[in-house]
Design an enzyme around this catalytic site. Structure first.
Site, short mmCIF file in Angstrom:
data_model
loop_
_atom_site.label_atom_id
_atom_site.label_comp_id
_atom_site.label_asym_id
_atom_site.label_seq_id
_atom_site.Cartn_x
_atom_site.Cartn_y
_atom_site.Cartn_z
N GLU A 237 0.85 -1.19 0.00
CA GLU A 237 0.00 0.00 0.00
C GLU A 237 0.88 1.24 0.00
O GLU A 237 1.94 1.25 0.62
CB GLU A 237 -0.90 -0.03 1.24
CG GLU A 237 -1.70 1.21 1.50
CD GLU A 237 -2.65 1.59 0.37
OE1 GLU A 237 -2.64 2.77 -0.01
OE2 GLU A 237 -3.39 0.71 -0.12
N ASN B 71 5.22 1.82 -3.40
CA ASN B 71 4.50 2.16 -4.62
C ASN B 71 4.61 0.95 -5.54
O ASN B 71 5.62 0.74 -6.20
CB ASN B 71 5.12 3.40 -5.28
CG ASN B 71 4.36 3.85 -6.50
OD1 ASN B 71 3.64 3.07 -7.13
ND2 ASN B 71 4.53 5.10 -6.85
N ASP C 79 -7.62 3.17 -6.51
CA ASP C 79 -8.09 4.50 -6.87
C ASP C 79 -8.66 4.44 -8.28
O ASP C 79 -7.98 4.00 -9.20
CB ASP C 79 -6.93 5.49 -6.81
CG ASP C 79 -7.36 6.94 -6.95
OD1 ASP C 79 -8.37 7.20 -7.64
OD2 ASP C 79 -6.67 7.80 -6.40
N THR D 180 -16.94 -7.55 1.92
CA THR D 180 -17.10 -6.19 1.39
C THR D 180 -18.43 -5.60 1.78
O THR D 180 -19.32 -6.26 2.22
CB THR D 180 -16.97 -6.19 -0.15
OG1 THR D 180 -17.94 -7.07 -0.69
CG2 THR D 180 -15.59 -6.58 -0.56
#
Length: 145
Positions: free
Chosen positions: A17, A50, A73, A145
């Site tokens: 992350e 990253n 994202d 979820t």
């Protein structure tokens, strides 16, 4: 990771992350689970990195059984589509890291992004769509979820 850890106790699960706060939160949650459930959750960890730049520096070729891309994202603006973590270039990197027969899982709550994922995965020659309702990983991802 917390749902998958008990299913695969002999496999290592590493969360990658880029956001500090999330890495710190997950790291603390892992510590808490290890205290609450002694002898469990020792097969998971999290690293701040990253992945879009450094993923291939963490793992050798054909070494991964599963890659999970969870709630990335969506980068809604067209000029930022190149930043999406599922695209032709990154899919080639994932294919390089995955063992033969391994799986790539994508989960999102954004329909447009899901359609983007599927479009790019279907176009890439190293990936084939499968439907496996008995896959325990899918069951965990859907139920959590």
């Amino acid at each position: 990771m917390f749902g998958l850890s008990p299913l695969f106790p002999d496999n290592l699960c590493l969360g990658l992350e880029i956001r500090d706060k999330l890495v710190n939160y997950v790291g603390e949650k892992i510590k808490g689970h290890r205290i609450t459930y002694p002898g469990k959750y020792n097969n998971i960890s999290v690293v701040r990195t990253n992945t879009m730049r450094h993923l291939c520096q963490y793992f050798p070729k054909a070494s991964l059984e599963k890659i999970f891309v969870c709630f990335p994202d969506p980068h809604f603006k067209a000029k930022n589509y190149r930043r999406r973590i599922i695209n032709t270039g990154y899919l080639s990197e994932y294919a390089y890291l995955l063992k033969p027969g391994a799986r790539l899982y994508c989960i999102t709550d954004v329909l447009e992004l899901h359609e983007w994922h599927m479009e790019h995965l279907r176009k890439h020659k190293m990936f084939v769509e499968i439907k496996d309702d008995d896959d325990p990983c899918i069951q965990v991802m859907v139920n959590k979820t």
